[in-house]
Write a protein that holds these residues in place. Structure first.
Motif, PDB file in Angstrom:
ATOM      1  N   LYS A 169      -9.075  15.248  11.450  1.00 11.86           N
ATOM      2  CA  LYS A 169      -7.851  15.535  10.691  1.00 11.86           C
ATOM      3  C   LYS A 169      -6.956  14.294  10.730  1.00 11.86           C
ATOM      4  CE  LYS A 169      -8.325  20.438  11.046  1.00 11.86           C
ATOM      5  NZ  LYS A 169      -7.893  21.667  11.663  1.00 11.86           N
ATOM      6  N   ASP A 170      -5.695  14.435  11.176  1.00 13.07           N
ATOM      7  CA  ASP A 170      -4.854  13.232  11.170  1.00 13.07           C
ATOM      8  C   ASP A 170      -4.832  12.531  12.521  1.00 13.07           C
ATOM      9  OD1 ASP A 170      -3.471  15.161  12.452  1.00 13.07           O
ATOM     10  OD2 ASP A 170      -1.553  14.830  11.439  1.00 13.07           O
ATOM     11  N   GLN A 171      -5.834  12.872  13.349  1.00 12.38           N
ATOM     12  CA  GLN A 171      -5.882  12.257  14.686  1.00 12.38           C
ATOM     13  C   GLN A 171      -6.985  11.219  14.765  1.00 12.38           C
ATOM     14  OE1 GLN A 171      -6.601  15.196  17.704  1.00 12.38           O
ATOM     15  NE2 GLN A 171      -4.483  15.163  18.363  1.00 12.38           N
ATOM     16  N   LEU A 172      -6.737  10.188  15.545  1.00 11.99           N
ATOM     17  CA  LEU A 172      -7.807   9.252  15.860  1.00 11.99           C
ATOM     18  C   LEU A 172      -8.142   9.476  17.331  1.00 11.99           C
ATOM     19  CD1 LEU A 172      -9.182   6.615  14.462  1.00 11.99           C
ATOM     20  CD2 LEU A 172      -7.933   5.493  16.281  1.00 11.99           C
ATOM     21  N   ILE A 173      -9.424   9.686  17.584  1.00  8.55           N
ATOM     22  CA  ILE A 173      -9.841   9.924  18.976  1.00  8.55           C
ATOM     23  C   ILE A 173     -10.624   8.708  19.452  1.00  8.55           C
ATOM     24  CG2 ILE A 173     -11.083  11.497  20.529  1.00  8.55           C
ATOM     25  CD1 ILE A 173     -10.867  13.536  18.078  1.00  8.55           C
ATOM     26  N   ILE A 174     -10.201   8.144  20.557  1.00 10.68           N
ATOM     27  CA  ILE A 174     -10.907   6.990  21.112  1.00 10.68           C
ATOM     28  C   ILE A 174     -11.433   7.374  22.482  1.00 10.68           C
ATOM     29  CG2 ILE A 174     -10.704   4.576  21.816  1.00 10.68           C
ATOM     30  CD1 ILE A 174      -8.490   4.284  19.819  1.00 10.68           C
ATOM     31  N   ASP A 175     -12.723   7.139  22.672  1.00 10.61           N
ATOM     32  CA  ASP A 175     -13.325   7.468  23.961  1.00 10.61           C
ATOM     33  C   ASP A 175     -13.989   6.208  24.504  1.00 10.61           C
ATOM     34  OD1 ASP A 175     -14.448   8.609  26.114  1.00 10.61           O
ATOM     35  OD2 ASP A 175     -15.168  10.395  25.048  1.00 10.61           O
ATOM     36  N   ASN A 176     -13.500   5.736  25.625  1.00 10.22           N
ATOM     37  CA  ASN A 176     -14.018   4.483  26.182  1.00 10.22           C
ATOM     38  C   ASN A 176     -14.835   4.711  27.453  1.00 10.22           C
ATOM     39  OD1 ASN A 176     -13.184   2.562  24.325  1.00 10.22           O
ATOM     40  ND2 ASN A 176     -11.088   2.602  25.099  1.00 10.22           N
ATOM     41  N   TYR A 177     -15.397   5.943  27.598  1.00  8.07           N
ATOM     42  CA  TYR A 177     -16.130   6.236  28.850  1.00  8.07           C
ATOM     43  C   TYR A 177     -17.310   5.278  29.045  1.00  8.07           C
ATOM     44  CZ  TYR A 177     -20.003   8.400  26.338  1.00  8.07           C
ATOM     45  OH  TYR A 177     -21.077   8.601  25.531  1.00  8.07           O
ATOM     46  N   ASN A 178     -17.824   4.755  27.908  1.00 14.42           N
ATOM     47  CA  ASN A 178     -19.017   3.907  28.008  1.00 14.42           C
ATOM     48  C   ASN A 178     -18.724   2.482  27.545  1.00 14.42           C
ATOM     49  OD1 ASN A 178     -21.631   3.722  28.740  1.00 14.42           O
ATOM     50  ND2 ASN A 178     -22.454   4.341  26.740  1.00 14.42           N
ATOM     51  N   GLN A 179     -17.457   2.118  27.513  1.00 14.18           N
ATOM     52  CA  GLN A 179     -17.073   0.794  26.990  1.00 14.18           C
ATOM     53  C   GLN A 179     -17.310  -0.258  28.081  1.00 14.18           C
ATOM     54  OE1 GLN A 179     -14.113  -1.322  27.797  1.00 14.18           O
ATOM     55  NE2 GLN A 179     -15.189  -2.746  26.460  1.00 14.18           N
ATOM     56  N   LYS A 180     -18.273  -1.167  27.788  1.00 14.91           N
ATOM     57  CA  LYS A 180     -18.607  -2.147  28.829  1.00 14.91           C
ATOM     58  C   LYS A 180     -18.676  -3.567  28.293  1.00 14.91           C
ATOM     59  CE  LYS A 180     -21.032   0.952  31.979  1.00 14.91           C
ATOM     60  NZ  LYS A 180     -21.234   2.182  31.209  1.00 14.91           N
ATOM     61  N   LYS A 181     -18.651  -3.715  26.954  1.00 14.73           N
ATOM     62  CA  LYS A 181     -18.823  -5.067  26.395  1.00 14.73           C
ATOM     63  C   LYS A 181     -17.541  -5.873  26.556  1.00 14.73           C
ATOM     64  CE  LYS A 181     -22.312  -3.607  23.167  1.00 14.73           C
ATOM     65  NZ  LYS A 181     -22.344  -2.976  21.863  1.00 14.73           N
ATOM     66  N   LYS A 182     -17.731  -7.201  26.632  1.00 15.55           N
ATOM     67  CA  LYS A 182     -16.588  -8.065  26.980  1.00 15.55           C
ATOM     68  C   LYS A 182     -16.365  -9.155  25.944  1.00 15.55           C
ATOM     69  CE  LYS A 182     -18.198  -7.459  31.675  1.00 15.55           C
ATOM     70  NZ  LYS A 182     -19.100  -8.009  32.666  1.00 15.55           N
ATOM     71  N   PHE A 183     -17.020  -9.038  24.780  1.00 15.33           N
ATOM     72  CA  PHE A 183     -17.035 -10.145  23.829  1.00 15.33           C
ATOM     73  C   PHE A 183     -16.384  -9.743  22.499  1.00 15.33           C
ATOM     74  CE2 PHE A 183     -19.701 -12.044  20.340  1.00 15.33           C
ATOM     75  CZ  PHE A 183     -19.090 -13.291  20.360  1.00 15.33           C
ATOM     76  N   ALA A 184     -15.277 -10.413  22.133  1.00 16.17           N
ATOM     77  CA  ALA A 184     -14.629 -10.156  20.827  1.00 16.17           C
ATOM     78  C   ALA A 184     -14.859 -11.387  19.949  1.00 16.17           C
ATOM     79  CB  ALA A 184     -13.147  -9.886  21.018  1.00 16.17           C
ATOM     80  N   SER A 185     -15.579 -11.196  18.857  1.00 15.77           N
ATOM     81  CA  SER A 185     -16.089 -12.339  18.074  1.00 15.77           C
ATOM     82  C   SER A 185     -15.044 -12.951  17.141  1.00 15.77           C
ATOM     83  CB  SER A 185     -17.292 -11.900  17.252  1.00 15.77           C
ATOM     84  OG  SER A 185     -16.829 -11.208  16.114  1.00 15.77           O
ATOM     85  N   TYR A 186     -15.301 -14.187  16.795  1.00 15.81           N
ATOM     86  CA  TYR A 186     -14.456 -14.931  15.860  1.00 15.81           C
ATOM     87  C   TYR A 186     -14.308 -14.183  14.539  1.00 15.81           C
ATOM     88  CZ  TYR A 186     -13.091 -18.536  12.524  1.00 15.81           C
ATOM     89  OH  TYR A 186     -12.454 -19.229  11.538  1.00 15.81           O
ATOM     90  N   ASN A 187     -15.446 -13.652  14.036  1.00 15.01           N
ATOM     91  CA  ASN A 187     -15.430 -12.980  12.728  1.00 15.01           C
ATOM     92  C   ASN A 187     -14.395 -11.875  12.654  1.00 15.01           C
ATOM     93  OD1 ASN A 187     -17.191 -14.462  11.376  1.00 15.01           O
ATOM     94  ND2 ASN A 187     -18.994 -13.192  11.878  1.00 15.01           N
ATOM     95  N   LEU A 188     -14.167 -11.196  13.771  1.00  9.25           N
ATOM     96  CA  LEU A 188     -13.185 -10.106  13.762  1.00  9.25           C
ATOM     97  C   LEU A 188     -11.783 -10.613  14.079  1.00  9.25           C
ATOM     98  CD1 LEU A 188     -15.331  -7.351  15.466  1.00  9.25           C
ATOM     99  CD2 LEU A 188     -14.575  -7.405  13.111  1.00  9.25           C
TER     100      LEU A 188
END
Ligand code: UD1
Length: 417
Positions: free
Chosen positions: A68-87
């Motif tokens: 609906k009008d909610q954004l749900i973010i779940d980071n239970y499995n978030q392990k990556k450490k790399f944010a690329s130039y393209n983004l």
């Protein structure tokens, strides 16, 4: 490439509902990386910068879902450490993932955001402050490689200059640093207060101890949280100026006047008729605009993000005005295009001299950055005839449904291919 066609000069009348704040949503989204519990966010604006930040989060392993009008973010499995130039290249706020990644995972590789149309925009203040929390970093081929071998450790840090992004990055990082961090000479934009409120609700321990100082006691985990992002004060200011410029009567809904009191005070001073209610600002038919001298400054000063828009309004003043840009070194890109529409604006260093009594002429125009794009729309709304604005992808980074909102209050505006 998409363009906007604007046929001036209608008086705008009716109601405009303000969307959620882009500049509050971006650091809050970055801060969700601290958590491994679910985060439920409402009132995020539907603009491209938010989509870019969500791509950054997904690339880091966040699970993102809309309900609906909610954004749900779940980071239970978030392990990556790399944010690329393209983004990160398209949006400077991408650098805000550096602090939370270091705080949670002890390591990060994040692209440098690079320069942009309004200035060089370095991140030296972010890096210097992070190193005081125990971060070691190197810059190699456009990337920041950063590590906190012993975890982040709280420290006393005084920023050498007020920076919105550096304050946000450090506030987020310090939430997971061992012990106490005291940050001083902080930026205190309302978006930063919104970030702090979000972090508190998520279980972090932060307290403002003076006007520009905050004390943060590190915690080890966070709670599940639901949070409603504040309204966009720059969008509100833009529509207030649109109302004043077209001599219309607009109700700007969903914004507390107190968060834009500097802007309201300046608008009143130059003759704009404004009525304030609890969650609404009413612009009444304005006939005469008076000249003024203003300079941009960190909050609570006049925002650089409204400098281009107020310049358009000051072109209508009875006499010459002066605008000093104190935040970014190259934020007058809109001036050449406004002058092509008949404005008489000259630049001396970081000062713009704006002649009054201008009647804008419609023209074909080129947008150069987010706020410059919207200033061209404003000028086009008050010019007789058809203007065409190219490169509107800048606009879509930060204004939700701008044509729809303006059309609803009587503007003749459409998007064409
Ligand atoms: C944020 C806003 C932007 C607004 C700006 C100023 C977001 C996503 N963006 O940008 O819309 O125009 O605040 O209100 O919220 N600086 C340095 N070194 C640094 C960091 C900044 O020299 O490490 C300089 C910048 O070049 C600039 C000034 O400090 O001249 C202020 O920048 P900053 O407050 O950091 O702006 P942003 O966070 O990038």
């Amino acid at each position: 490439m998409k363009k906007l066609e604007v046929f001036g000069a209608n008086k705008l009348r009716g109601q405009i509902k303000i969307s959620g704040s882009k500049n509050a949503s971006l650091p809050i989204l970055a801060a969700t990386l601290l958590s491994n519990k679910k985060v439920f966010l409402t009132n995020l604006p539907k603009v491209n910068d938010i989509e870019t930040m969500l791509l950054v989060l997904k690339s880091l392993g966040s699970f993102v879902k809309r309900y609906k009008d909610q954004l749900i973010i779940d980071n239970y499995n978030q392990k990556k450490k790399f944010a690329s130039y393209n983004l990160v290249k398209t949006m400077r706020a991408g650098i805000l993932v550096l602090g939370p990644l270091l705080a949670k995972l002890g390591e990060a590789k994040v692209s440098l955001p690079g320069g942009c149309a309004i200035g060089t925009r370095p991140i030296d203040i972010h890096l210097k402050a992070l190193s005081k929390l125990g971060v070691k970093y190197k810059i190699i081929q456009g990337y920041v490689y950063a590590k906190a071998p012993n975890g982040l450790v709280g420290a006393k840090i005084k920023f050498s200059k007020i920076s919105v992004g550096a304050t946000e990055n450090l506030i987020i990082a310090a939430c997971f640093a061992k012990g106490i961090t005291i940050l001083s000479n902080c930026a205190i934009e309302p978006e930063i207060c919104d970030l702090v409120n979000f972090l508190k609700k998520m279980g972090c321990n932060l307290k403002w101890i003076s006007k520009r100082s905050i004390k943060i006691q590190g915690v080890e985990k966070t709670n599940e949280v639901t949070y409603n992002v504040m309204a966009d004060r720059i969008e509100a200011g833009t529509y207030l100026i649109a109302g004043a410029l077209t001599g219309g009567n607009l109700k700007i809904k969903g914004i507390e006047p107190k968060i834009i009191k500097t802007e309201i005070k300046i608008l009143k001073k130059i003759g704009v008729k404004i009525k304030e209610k609890k969650n609404e600002i009413n612009i009444l038919e304005t006939k005469k605009i008076k000249n003024i001298n203003i300079k941009t400054a960190p909050y609570p000063g006049f925002p650089t993000d409204l400098q281009a828009q107020i310049m358009v309004l000051l072109c209508k003043a009875n006499k010459k005005s002066f605008i000093k840009e104190e935040i970014f070194e190259n934020r007058f890109m809109h001036v050449a295009e406004l002058n092509r529409m008949g404005a008489k604006i000259s630049i001396k260093g970081n000062k713009a001299i704006v002649e009054g009594k201008i009647k804008f002429a419609a023209a074909e125009l080129m947008a150069t950055d987010l706020r410059a794009s919207v200033s061209l729309i404003l000028a086009a709304l008050s010019a007789n005839g058809k203007s065409v604005i190219n490169r509107i992808y800048h606009l879509d980074r930060g204004y939700e449904n701008i044509e729809k909102k303006l059309k609803k209050v009587g503007a003749n505006i459409r998007r064409v291919n």
